[in-house]
Design an enzyme around this catalytic site. Sequence first.
Site, PDB file in Angstrom:
ATOM      1  N   VAL A  36     -11.913  -3.711   7.349  1.00  0.00           N
ATOM      2  CA  VAL A  36     -11.029  -4.491   6.467  1.00  0.00           C
ATOM      3  C   VAL A  36     -11.455  -5.060   5.126  1.00  0.00           C
ATOM      4  O   VAL A  36     -10.916  -5.151   4.213  1.00  0.00           O
ATOM      5  CB  VAL A  36     -10.217  -5.591   7.221  1.00  0.00           C
ATOM      6  CG1 VAL A  36      -9.218  -6.265   6.640  1.00  0.00           C
ATOM      7  CG2 VAL A  36      -9.563  -4.961   8.690  1.00  0.00           C
ATOM      8  N   LYS A 119      -7.003 -12.365  14.732  1.00  0.00           N
ATOM      9  CA  LYS A 119      -5.972 -12.931  15.673  1.00  0.00           C
ATOM     10  C   LYS A 119      -6.385 -13.384  16.716  1.00  0.00           C
ATOM     11  O   LYS A 119      -5.922 -14.655  17.472  1.00  0.00           O
ATOM     12  CB  LYS A 119      -5.449 -11.633  16.365  1.00  0.00           C
ATOM     13  CG  LYS A 119      -6.188 -10.696  17.252  1.00  0.00           C
ATOM     14  CD  LYS A 119      -5.677  -9.371  17.425  1.00  0.00           C
ATOM     15  CE  LYS A 119      -7.024  -8.334  17.623  1.00  0.00           C
ATOM     16  NZ  LYS A 119      -7.048  -7.346  16.831  1.00  0.00           N
ATOM     17  N   GLU A 143      -1.935 -13.809   7.554  1.00  0.00           N
ATOM     18  CA  GLU A 143      -0.982 -12.548   7.658  1.00  0.00           C
ATOM     19  C   GLU A 143      -1.615 -11.337   8.277  1.00  0.00           C
ATOM     20  O   GLU A 143      -0.742 -10.665   8.751  1.00  0.00           O
ATOM     21  CB  GLU A 143      -0.429 -12.333   6.220  1.00  0.00           C
ATOM     22  CG  GLU A 143       0.668 -11.220   6.228  1.00  0.00           C
ATOM     23  CD  GLU A 143       1.994 -11.778   6.934  1.00  0.00           C
ATOM     24  OE1 GLU A 143       2.650 -12.632   6.403  1.00  0.00           O
ATOM     25  OE2 GLU A 143       2.266 -11.183   7.936  1.00  0.00           O
ATOM     26  N   GLY A 201     -10.066   8.219  16.231  1.00  0.00           N
ATOM     27  CA  GLY A 201     -10.417   6.828  15.580  1.00  0.00           C
ATOM     28  C   GLY A 201      -9.387   5.733  15.857  1.00  0.00           C
ATOM     29  O   GLY A 201      -9.468   4.695  15.321  1.00  0.00           O
ATOM     30  N   GLU A 204     -10.967   2.604  20.620  1.00  0.00           N
ATOM     31  CA  GLU A 204     -12.442   2.491  20.760  1.00  0.00           C
ATOM     32  C   GLU A 204     -13.099   2.811  22.064  1.00  0.00           C
ATOM     33  O   GLU A 204     -12.364   3.428  22.849  1.00  0.00           O
ATOM     34  CB  GLU A 204     -12.606   0.835  20.928  1.00  0.00           C
ATOM     35  CG  GLU A 204     -11.876  -0.337  20.187  1.00  0.00           C
ATOM     36  CD  GLU A 204     -12.501  -0.555  18.953  1.00  0.00           C
ATOM     37  OE1 GLU A 204     -13.892  -0.232  18.860  1.00  0.00           O
ATOM     38  OE2 GLU A 204     -12.039  -0.883  17.789  1.00  0.00           O
ATOM     39  N   ASP A 215      -5.121  -7.354  23.501  1.00  0.00           N
ATOM     40  CA  ASP A 215      -5.260  -7.310  22.069  1.00  0.00           C
ATOM     41  C   ASP A 215      -3.535  -7.781  21.633  1.00  0.00           C
ATOM     42  O   ASP A 215      -3.462  -8.854  20.833  1.00  0.00           O
ATOM     43  CB  ASP A 215      -5.160  -6.115  21.277  1.00  0.00           C
ATOM     44  CG  ASP A 215      -5.057  -6.064  19.850  1.00  0.00           C
ATOM     45  OD1 ASP A 215      -5.649  -6.626  19.050  1.00  0.00           O
ATOM     46  OD2 ASP A 215      -4.061  -5.238  19.510  1.00  0.00           O
ATOM     47  N   LYS A 219      -1.829 -11.293  19.797  1.00  0.00           N
ATOM     48  CA  LYS A 219      -0.684 -11.262  18.851  1.00  0.00           C
ATOM     49  C   LYS A 219       0.606 -12.018  19.039  1.00  0.00           C
ATOM     50  O   LYS A 219       0.938 -12.584  18.348  1.00  0.00           O
ATOM     51  CB  LYS A 219      -0.571  -9.837  18.445  1.00  0.00           C
ATOM     52  CG  LYS A 219      -1.776  -8.983  17.804  1.00  0.00           C
ATOM     53  CD  LYS A 219      -1.547  -7.730  17.810  1.00  0.00           C
ATOM     54  CE  LYS A 219      -2.908  -6.790  16.978  1.00  0.00           C
ATOM     55  NZ  LYS A 219      -2.889  -5.393  17.157  1.00  0.00           N
ATOM     56  N   GLY A 317      -5.886  -0.592  10.512  1.00  0.00           N
ATOM     57  CA  GLY A 317      -6.754   0.178   9.530  1.00  0.00           C
ATOM     58  C   GLY A 317      -7.231  -0.458   8.226  1.00  0.00           C
ATOM     59  O   GLY A 317      -6.668  -1.752   8.105  1.00  0.00           O
TER      60      GLY A 317
HETATM   61  N1  HSE Z   1      -6.613  -1.365  18.235  1.00  0.00           N
HETATM   62  C1  HSE Z   1      -5.693  -2.347  17.529  1.00  0.00           C
HETATM   63  C2  HSE Z   1      -4.372  -1.557  17.257  1.00  0.00           C
HETATM   64  C3  HSE Z   1      -6.224  -2.783  16.081  1.00  0.00           C
HETATM   65  O1  HSE Z   1      -4.402  -0.402  17.636  1.00  0.00           O
HETATM   66  O2  HSE Z   1      -3.230  -1.909  16.992  1.00  0.00           O
HETATM   67  C4  HSE Z   1      -5.604  -3.879  15.739  1.00  0.00           C
HETATM   68  O3  HSE Z   1      -5.481  -4.953  16.398  1.00  0.00           O
END
Ligand code: HSE
Length: 444
Positions: A36, A119, A143, A201, A204, A215, A219, A317
């Site tokens: 990023v 996050k 954001e 990609g 992970e 994750d 969020k 991304g």
């Molecule tokens: N691996 C996460 C996704 C990255 O695919 O959304 C962003 O949090």
Amino acid sequence: MPSPSGQALSAQNSAAEQSRTPDTRVVIGMIGLGTVGSGVFKIFRDHPDIFFQKIAVRDASKIRNIDDVDTELLSQDPFAVVRDPETQVVVELMGGAELARELVTEALNHGKHVVTANKELIAKFGPELFDLARKNNVRLLFEGAVAGGIPIIMPLKLSLGANRIQRVAGILNGTTNYILTKMTQEGWTFERALSEAQAKGFAEADPTNDVEGFDVAYKISVLALIAFKQVVDPLSIFREGITRITAEDIQHARELGYVIKLIGLAQMEDDGRLDIRVHPMLVPNEHPLSNTQNEFNAIFVKGDAVGDVMFYGRGAGEMPTASAVAADILAIATGLLKGNEPIPSMIIDPATPANLLPMSETTSKYYLRLNAQDRPKVVGHLGNACGDAGVSLEALMQKGINPDGTASIVLLTKSVTEQQMNQALESIRGQASTAEIGCLLRVL
Ligand code: HSE
């Protein structure tokens, strides 16, 4: 004002730099130059208003996928970057929670505005950091922390600010959505779809954080903070991942008129309790979320005035997430350069600890797949187990005979509480004819 040692990013930016007085540009200290960070660098390398003072990296000698970064710009001391007296905005893109918390705290206490895409940081420490930003009269914008390039934090806070938000339901993880899409469209197993996602990609090497729903828990807890002003510990959120879903479940769901998606859900009960959870759900084909494919994300919001709204786009991304981070930087820069306050209501209101609805009191329709002996009265017994728990059935299908001779049976219930469903499940599990409970999923 930037010091003479502050480096412009390219020959072009050097030229622009020379022609501008220091008070007509905004000085950035960035922490992290990974995926990023590189995107943010690319967006601003020729921008006349944005000046990079220093970028903190773990290893300054590492080869990067941006060729024109001046190594003079790099520092291995992130604390020096956040304390630099010239820096006006600290951009935190390092990830992880603990060190990021220390650095952001330091930046806010030094009177810097902060932009982050982290996050985990906001989910775990957002309220204390917002307090600190308020006390120091600086902005903390994030954001990029939820759903990458999709604008959702500002819209929830500003554009939908007149609404009482009733529900937020999101496909918030690109990795799992890619896997589920491939299982749906190609009939692949979870394992095959995961290894394809890794090759592309999108996943992970250790996919736990994505496929087990951590994750998404971060969020959805950030979204609940903005939408409902309620603080939810992301680790306390009920969470199930997608590893137990089979291509068979996806096929059965399709026959019933649904697709399976990993959903982060937060909704407000009439009594003020917050129903928040992360798990796979059967999404009806006619629901706007159902058509979100591959690595895309979507967030469905219901407000009392606006009704249903949906946000769709790339949730991860380099450039999509950089788009969100760069917009936050520009929002702050506009305020600093024009001397006005561009985003007054982005000061996050104080939040209160959430009063959570216990999982046992949540309500859904349920999909259940099980294997049972293929003999008379089995379906009758299943019906009795459900009926005794007050669970009414909407559909019941026998899906053929398994290699071990058991019958594969699929049930779809009407809307019941989790407690009722668990009671029915316990009774089904206790029946002599039940060989195995395959998969239990909730319906959106
Ligand atoms: N691996 C996460 C996704 C990255 O695919 O959304 C962003 O949090």
